[in-house]
Design a protein around this motif. Structure first.
Motif, PDB file in Angstrom:
ATOM      1  N   ASN A 136      -9.055   6.599   3.277  1.00 47.32           N
ATOM      2  CA  ASN A 136      -8.346   7.855   2.985  1.00 47.32           C
ATOM      3  C   ASN A 136      -8.887   8.514   1.727  1.00 47.32           C
ATOM      4  OD1 ASN A 136      -6.672   8.062   5.181  1.00 47.32           O
ATOM      5  ND2 ASN A 136      -4.966   6.971   4.216  1.00 47.32           N
ATOM      6  N   GLN A 137      -9.349   7.712   0.770  1.00 48.75           N
ATOM      7  CA  GLN A 137      -9.885   8.273  -0.477  1.00 48.75           C
ATOM      8  C   GLN A 137     -11.240   8.934  -0.227  1.00 48.75           C
ATOM      9  OE1 GLN A 137      -9.577   4.959  -3.407  1.00 48.75           O
ATOM     10  NE2 GLN A 137      -8.069   4.213  -1.937  1.00 48.75           N
ATOM     11  N   ILE A 138     -11.978   8.441   0.784  1.00 54.26           N
ATOM     12  CA  ILE A 138     -13.242   9.073   1.170  1.00 54.26           C
ATOM     13  C   ILE A 138     -12.952  10.319   2.001  1.00 54.26           C
ATOM     14  CG2 ILE A 138     -15.393   8.770   2.465  1.00 54.26           C
ATOM     15  CD1 ILE A 138     -15.211   7.099  -0.118  1.00 54.26           C
ATOM     16  N   LEU A 139     -12.052  10.199   2.966  1.00 59.18           N
ATOM     17  CA  LEU A 139     -11.741  11.323   3.858  1.00 59.18           C
ATOM     18  C   LEU A 139     -11.171  12.513   3.091  1.00 59.18           C
ATOM     19  CD1 LEU A 139     -10.219   9.448   6.938  1.00 59.18           C
ATOM     20  CD2 LEU A 139     -12.439  10.599   6.816  1.00 59.18           C
ATOM     21  N   GLN A 140     -10.341  12.258   2.047  1.00 58.55           N
ATOM     22  CA  GLN A 140      -9.728  13.382   1.308  1.00 58.55           C
ATOM     23  C   GLN A 140     -10.798  14.238   0.629  1.00 58.55           C
ATOM     24  OE1 GLN A 140      -9.346  13.981  -2.229  1.00 58.55           O
ATOM     25  NE2 GLN A 140     -10.717  12.250  -2.703  1.00 58.55           N
ATOM     26  N   TYR A 185       0.827  -1.220   0.000  1.00 62.75           N
ATOM     27  CA  TYR A 185       0.000   0.000   0.000  1.00 62.75           C
ATOM     28  C   TYR A 185       0.863   1.272   0.000  1.00 62.75           C
ATOM     29  CZ  TYR A 185      -4.243  -2.773   0.965  1.00 62.75           C
ATOM     30  OH  TYR A 185      -5.289  -3.659   0.900  1.00 62.75           O
ATOM     31  N   GLU A 186       1.901   1.314   0.851  1.00 68.59           N
ATOM     32  CA  GLU A 186       2.743   2.523   0.898  1.00 68.59           C
ATOM     33  C   GLU A 186       3.388   2.785  -0.458  1.00 68.59           C
ATOM     34  OE1 GLU A 186       2.551   0.346   3.318  1.00 68.59           O
ATOM     35  OE2 GLU A 186       2.179   1.481   5.167  1.00 68.59           O
ATOM     36  N   GLU A 187       3.870   1.699  -1.097  1.00 66.81           N
ATOM     37  CA  GLU A 187       4.495   1.817  -2.428  1.00 66.81           C
ATOM     38  C   GLU A 187       3.469   2.354  -3.434  1.00 66.81           C
ATOM     39  OE1 GLU A 187       5.641  -2.051  -3.881  1.00 66.81           O
ATOM     40  OE2 GLU A 187       5.316  -1.331  -5.952  1.00 66.81           O
ATOM     41  N   MET A 188       2.233   1.861  -3.346  1.00 71.42           N
ATOM     42  CA  MET A 188       1.187   2.334  -4.272  1.00 71.42           C
ATOM     43  C   MET A 188       0.950   3.829  -4.073  1.00 71.42           C
ATOM     44  SD  MET A 188      -1.535  -0.753  -3.701  1.00 71.42           S
ATOM     45  CE  MET A 188      -1.032  -2.483  -3.804  1.00 71.42           C
ATOM     46  N   ILE A 189       0.844   4.242  -2.796  1.00 68.45           N
ATOM     47  CA  ILE A 189       0.589   5.652  -2.487  1.00 68.45           C
ATOM     48  C   ILE A 189       1.735   6.507  -3.040  1.00 68.45           C
ATOM     49  CG2 ILE A 189       0.437   7.338  -0.618  1.00 68.45           C
ATOM     50  CD1 ILE A 189      -0.916   5.017   1.044  1.00 68.45           C
ATOM     51  N   GLU A 190       2.940   5.938  -2.938  1.00 67.23           N
ATOM     52  CA  GLU A 190       4.147   6.648  -3.394  1.00 67.23           C
ATOM     53  C   GLU A 190       4.111   6.863  -4.910  1.00 67.23           C
ATOM     54  OE1 GLU A 190       7.611   8.649  -2.929  1.00 67.23           O
ATOM     55  OE2 GLU A 190       6.470   7.700  -1.291  1.00 67.23           O
ATOM     56  N   ASN A 191       3.696   5.833  -5.648  1.00 67.62           N
ATOM     57  CA  ASN A 191       3.878   5.844  -7.102  1.00 67.62           C
ATOM     58  C   ASN A 191       2.622   6.003  -7.945  1.00 67.62           C
ATOM     59  OD1 ASN A 191       6.745   5.282  -6.840  1.00 67.62           O
ATOM     60  ND2 ASN A 191       6.079   3.253  -6.149  1.00 67.62           N
ATOM     61  N   TYR A 192       1.455   5.687  -7.379  1.00 71.44           N
ATOM     62  CA  TYR A 192       0.257   5.671  -8.217  1.00 71.44           C
ATOM     63  C   TYR A 192      -0.895   6.462  -7.612  1.00 71.44           C
ATOM     64  CZ  TYR A 192       3.031   1.957 -10.320  1.00 71.44           C
ATOM     65  OH  TYR A 192       4.046   1.248 -10.883  1.00 71.44           O
ATOM     66  N   HIS A 193      -2.104   6.234  -8.097  1.00 72.44           N
ATOM     67  CA  HIS A 193      -3.281   6.982  -7.646  1.00 72.44           C
ATOM     68  C   HIS A 193      -4.529   6.117  -7.820  1.00 72.44           C
ATOM     69  CE1 HIS A 193      -4.462   7.453 -11.834  1.00 72.44           C
ATOM     70  NE2 HIS A 193      -3.180   7.635 -12.090  1.00 72.44           N
ATOM     71  N   PRO A 194      -5.600   6.435  -7.105  1.00 79.29           N
ATOM     72  CA  PRO A 194      -6.838   5.650  -7.257  1.00 79.29           C
ATOM     73  C   PRO A 194      -7.377   5.761  -8.684  1.00 79.29           C
ATOM     74  CG  PRO A 194      -6.942   7.056  -5.311  1.00 79.29           C
ATOM     75  CD  PRO A 194      -5.739   7.492  -6.083  1.00 79.29           C
TER      76      PRO A 194
END
Lengths: 460, 460
Positions: A409-413, A357-366
């Motif tokens: 986090n995608q809802i909270l943002q 998950y951290e790697e995804m957050i680092e490199n990609y997006h929903p």
């Protein structure tokens, strides 16, 4: 002297006894208090009681026959009159054949009439016509919300009983909150089931009678989306590519080679799938269900599946193995309407996702839905509600929290917040508030997603 | 002789000690085992830890100022420039006045600047214009689904932490399943909150920052329906009489005399209310919130409320008492847009309803919403998730099960099932299945309720 010495000793002994007695009573008291808290108000059965309840229930259903059985018999005649019904019996052959073999070979005593395999209900052969008629009579409840946007009902659920592992209910709560969020954003309705509609089909198989019932009750629904309670949405922005499935009736995550060539029991996953509301799907359910009845049938069918499928452990028949076996043995009958999807994670195995998950957050997006940002993270084998999972409960719960927070986090943002970390329940502000809130654009365009917008009539 | 007598006695004493020791150790072992089960996988804090977390969090927010505070200051200047803002300060006077009195009189140390009462966020004064502009720019997300059918968002939620009473999470799960059912039938969307957006407003008051945030983020929503997690829908057929509220902005269950004449703290209930998305509502929230900040302010405000309101027990300020006090002291400012409803149970106190369910089933039918078949049964004071409720947990849980099943029977009958009794999780069939499922009419017309039907455009 003797008397004195005995006397003094007796006094010391009595004092000691009282000292020990006090500790013992204190402990007993604590135990009672805590036990009371654990078992709750004492109204819920212990696992043993629950098990006995289910066993008795099953036994009663078998012995006296439940309304469902009566019903099936009462409709037998109609079926025989019906030409199309014979096709259904063919469709059932893959299962009936095996089960009959089993019943004869193993000499099962507590068995249903081998000439009448388990049935989900009276055979329906003209569903497409019935549904078409209803839809044209009810234009206000169209099966498409917009072109290429079918009306979808997400179906999930959990046991009517509290979890054996008390913290499990908290994860069921988080799991449905997560689904409520995705479905609100994507204009999908939710049916949360807590009832056991058919005691014979308890466990993995309970979804089948439920799904049939919902398809027949909701002609306005074009696609039914089944999702296990241990699966969570981790990409809130990803919209299912509906047009890709316009010629398919059944969509699962899987690989053709693994299912049709290898007959691998994990070649597909039935924890998250899309099923079109049509006659084909009713026939599939009829063909899928005969290995489900709890007891000898399910146990013996499990042996067949373990023997016939690749890498399957020894255990009773499950709906997923049965589906692999069904497709591998009847590809010509069903294959052309089954879409095994692997371009994105309609189901994603948690083991290969949660540590990235951290790697995804680092490199990609929903919005990607695939290995870069999985649509679904499915906690296969975790069983947080039961007592016995394949994985250590600690690891499962820790990772379920991370998956929930990753999606949340995608809802909270949208509202300007985020979890302090993927392992924290706490949230912090990521955006200052403004006096012009409608000028704020959320990062992933989830606030008012275009794919959700529906032109509604303002005439009554 | 003495030696012998001492020796034999010592042996007996040691034997006794061992006997007692065994029992003591067994008890200790049981206690540890059970405690471990209660606290779960050891990853969740004990109530004490949780309390300390919150206290530290609150203290930090006060001491260092959280982003929210910074924000409020940074926008102070704008407010003063803004003519309309002064009205808002007037609107706040009922609370600021009391709180200033308290602060001065009690000499509170840990206090915010008395000249700057607690604020939910930067003052917004032109919300109606902002929202109107947005709505005309986004016709596909109209604030009315049909004439007299506003777009409604039901908002509820629970703590991000597992319940202190482990069985509590199971009741939160049943409660949201119950809300999902009602909202699916009535075309209402759901927002389930699990985040504490403002540590200062924890507890009863947490709904205020959440509600403001949602109103400002969802201009398409006409009415926000707040519902406590301990309230359940018990009439699945009752549709809120929306047209009755066309000239109102805030609807609660209550009685004018009890609120405006008696100032009775239970003259209305804030566990289930409707709030229109408009400037008036933002101003109301600004006026409602200043008694909320946890600590001295909430404690001292509680004393004022207990002194000023009828029959209020001694405890910290709660949102309900504050609303009664606000309306009673500022009826001229707010009264004309507040509708105190008592023609049906928008909120229904469980104590007077749960023992009458059998009588209701005997004599009435869903769709009435009032004492004959209550729309909502609210378990005020039960706190199944917390450790300390006003009522015995046993009675609460038993009655929550009955309320859930009472409501759930109306959902199950749609599909031809019912609970075996109001106290049973088990279900039984009430209708034989048919080969023409679309010709079946469910008893209360809930299968495809007319009020849900929405003409959707089939043009992109």
């Amino acid at each position: 002297m003797l008397g004195r010495c005995i006397g003094t000793h007796r006094v010391r002994q009595i004092k000691r006894s009282i000292r020990h007695g006090k500790i013992t009573l204190l402990c007993l008291f604590m135990t009672v208090v805590v036990l009371r808290g654990t078992i709750g108000a004492g109204k819920f059965g212990t696992p043993e009681q629950d098990f006995n309840d289910l066993r008795d229930h099953l036994y009663a259903a078998r012995k006296h026959g439940d309304p469902h059985r009566v019903l099936t018999e009462s409709n037998q005649s109609n079926n025989n009159k019906n030409d199309e019904a014979s096709n259904a019996n063919d469709a059932n052959s893959y299962a009936t054949f095996d089960i009959n073999k089993i019943l004869v070979h193993e000499g099962v005593d507590e068995k249903p009439d081998p000439n009448r395999p388990y049935s989900l209900g009276p055979k329906i052969s003209d569903w497409n016509q019935q549904r078409e008629k209803w839809l044209s009579a009810n234009p206000s409840l169209g099966n498409f919300i917009k072109p290429n946007k079918p009306r979808v009902l997400l179906v999930t659920g959990s046991s009517p009983k509290p979890c054996e592992n008390p913290v499990g209910d908290h994860y069921l709560l988080k799991s449905i909150k997560n689904k409520i969020d995705y479905c609100r954003l994507h204009g999908i309705e939710i049916f949360y089931n807590m009832a056991l509609l058919d005691a014979e089909m308890a466990g993995f198989w309970a979804k089948l009678p439920l799904i049939r019932k919902l398809l027949l009750s909701h002609p306005e629904v074009e696609f039914l989306w089944w999702m296990d309670s241990d699966a969570m949405f981790t990409d809130m922005a990803f919209e299912v590519p509906w047009e890709r499935y316009k010629d398919s009736n059944f969509v699962m995550h899987g690989w053709n080679e693994m299912v049709y060539d290898e007959k691998n029991w994990i070649g597909l996953n039935t924890g998250s799938f899309l099923l079109r509301n049509c006659q084909w799907s009713l026939d599939l359910l009829d063909t899928w269900s005969p290995m489900g009845p709890k007891g000898k049938i399910r146990d013996e069918a499990g042996k067949v599946l373990t023997r016939e499928l690749k890498n399957r452990p020894v255990f009773e028949a499950d709906d997923q193995s049965a589906m692999v076996y069904l497709l591998a043995t009847q590809r010509d009958k069903w294959g052309d309407k089954v879409y095994l999807e692997n371009a994105y994670y309609l189901h994603g195995y948690w083991g290969i996702l949660v540590d990235r998950y951290e790697e995804m957050i680092e490199n990609y997006h929903p919005g990607l839905g695939d290995h870069r940002w999985p649509l679904v993270t499915h906690f296969v084998g975790c069983k947080p509600c039961g007592k016995f999972g394949d994985y250590s409960v600690e690891r499962c719960l820790k990772q379920m929290d991370r998956a929930f927070n990753f999606g949340d986090n995608q809802i909270l943002q949208i509202y300007g917040f985020t979890h302090k970390s993927l392992s924290s329940r706490r949230v912090r502000r990521v955006r200052n508030e403004t006096t012009n809130p409608l000028e704020v654009k959320d990062e992933f365009g989830l606030l008012h997603p275009a794919f959700k917008a529906v032109k509604v009539s303002t005439t009554s």
